[in-house]
Design an enzyme around this catalytic site. Sequence first.
Site, PDB file in Angstrom:
ATOM      1  N   HIS A 219       0.847  -1.207   0.000  1.00 42.46           N
ATOM      2  CA  HIS A 219       0.000   0.000   0.000  1.00 42.46           C
ATOM      3  C   HIS A 219       0.878   1.251   0.000  1.00 42.46           C
ATOM      4  O   HIS A 219       0.574   2.240  -0.679  1.00 42.46           O
ATOM      5  CB  HIS A 219      -0.903   0.038   1.240  1.00 42.46           C
ATOM      6  CG  HIS A 219      -1.923  -1.046   1.303  1.00 42.46           C
ATOM      7  ND1 HIS A 219      -1.857  -2.057   2.223  1.00 42.46           N
ATOM      8  CD2 HIS A 219      -3.035  -1.277   0.554  1.00 42.46           C
ATOM      9  CE1 HIS A 219      -2.898  -2.858   2.061  1.00 42.46           C
ATOM     10  NE2 HIS A 219      -3.628  -2.416   1.059  1.00 42.46           N
TER      11      HIS A 219
ATOM     12  N   GLN B 214      -8.708  -7.875 -10.622  1.00 45.41           N
ATOM     13  CA  GLN B 214      -9.473  -6.736 -10.085  1.00 45.41           C
ATOM     14  C   GLN B 214      -9.137  -5.455 -10.868  1.00 45.41           C
ATOM     15  O   GLN B 214     -10.022  -4.671 -11.208  1.00 45.41           O
ATOM     16  CB  GLN B 214      -9.137  -6.566  -8.608  1.00 45.41           C
ATOM     17  CG  GLN B 214      -9.616  -5.240  -8.015  1.00 45.41           C
ATOM     18  CD  GLN B 214      -9.385  -5.156  -6.522  1.00 45.41           C
ATOM     19  OE1 GLN B 214     -10.131  -5.723  -5.753  1.00 45.41           O
ATOM     20  NE2 GLN B 214      -8.369  -4.423  -6.101  1.00 45.41           N
TER      21      GLN B 214
ATOM     22  N   ARG C   4      -3.477 -10.246   4.331  1.00 46.56           N
ATOM     23  CA  ARG C   4      -3.721 -11.592   4.883  1.00 46.56           C
ATOM     24  C   ARG C   4      -2.447 -12.244   5.407  1.00 46.56           C
ATOM     25  O   ARG C   4      -2.510 -13.147   6.224  1.00 46.56           O
ATOM     26  CB  ARG C   4      -4.365 -12.486   3.827  1.00 46.56           C
ATOM     27  CG  ARG C   4      -5.812 -12.117   3.545  1.00 46.56           C
ATOM     28  CD  ARG C   4      -6.457 -13.141   2.633  1.00 46.56           C
ATOM     29  NE  ARG C   4      -7.889 -12.953   2.569  1.00 46.56           N
ATOM     30  CZ  ARG C   4      -8.503 -12.102   1.768  1.00 46.56           C
ATOM     31  NH1 ARG C   4      -7.794 -11.364   0.942  1.00 46.56           N
ATOM     32  NH2 ARG C   4      -9.820 -11.968   1.790  1.00 46.56           N
TER      33      ARG C   4
END
Length: 281
Positions: free
Chosen positions: A36, A154, A188
């Site tokens: 990120h 995605q 995760r």
Amino acid sequence: MLVFETKNELEERLNKIWPSNNLGLVPTMGALHEGHASLIKKAFLENKHVVVSIFVNPTQFNNEEDLKKYPKTLSADLELIKSLSKDIIVFAPKINEIYADGPILKKYDFDGLDKVMEGEFREDHFNGVGTIVALLLKLIKPTRAYFGEKDFQQLRIIQKLTVLENIPVEIIGCPIVREPHGLAMSSRNERLSKDLRLTAGFIYETLTTAKRKFGTKSALETKKWVRKMFKNHEKLNLEYIEITDVTSLTPVKRKSNNKKYRAFIAVYAGDIRLIDNVALN
Ligand code: PAF
């Protein structure tokens, strides 16, 4: 750093920024990591203003347990964002602010992009992603929005979404950031034991060798080899391996010289589902 929980407060601030047409958006579900951080840094290099949204979107989870266990680390996330820049605007709404009348799921026709791989194994996942991303893009109206290539499917679907919803924004894909032993960074990963986290480096190692094999072998042979590598693995369970062309995401039957291909994989390490992908040519 400004942190807003409501759409009204956010819009009030953005009213002053929109005329510059120089606003980057990094949508996230929190539990931020170096992956990120790389998106946020790129957004800052390319835009005067940056919004990071943090919202664990329930409509994209097809498994209640997975949603419950999804790590929620808002104060650590805010610290990480602040360390990157004090000028970032954070939008961290509560669920009622986004779905006032309860979670809604808009159904999209993504032209088959959602019918393979993640779409095949996670029913309605991409309708959930489409619902929330369209909502954020319409609210925040960024000039550019940044998404990681770890979720390559995605990324392609969001590009399609902006056409379907007629949203004027540039969608920018950013390279996968990896842990030292190769595991693709993911929120995760925090749930993996130290041992499994190291073991999971096998996923990228296998993809890297598969890439070499694909140079001389067919897609079918390459996938067969990957399946064999996982068949007797004690700790990792292969869910799927697929090789597709990067534009339509349709599985490759016969290789063609003028097409670009990617290999996609989903693997369970215990009850934690990990995905990864590599460019093959
Ligand atoms: O990639 C994610 O973290 C999520 O799918 C996204 C794009 C923030 C939508 O909830």
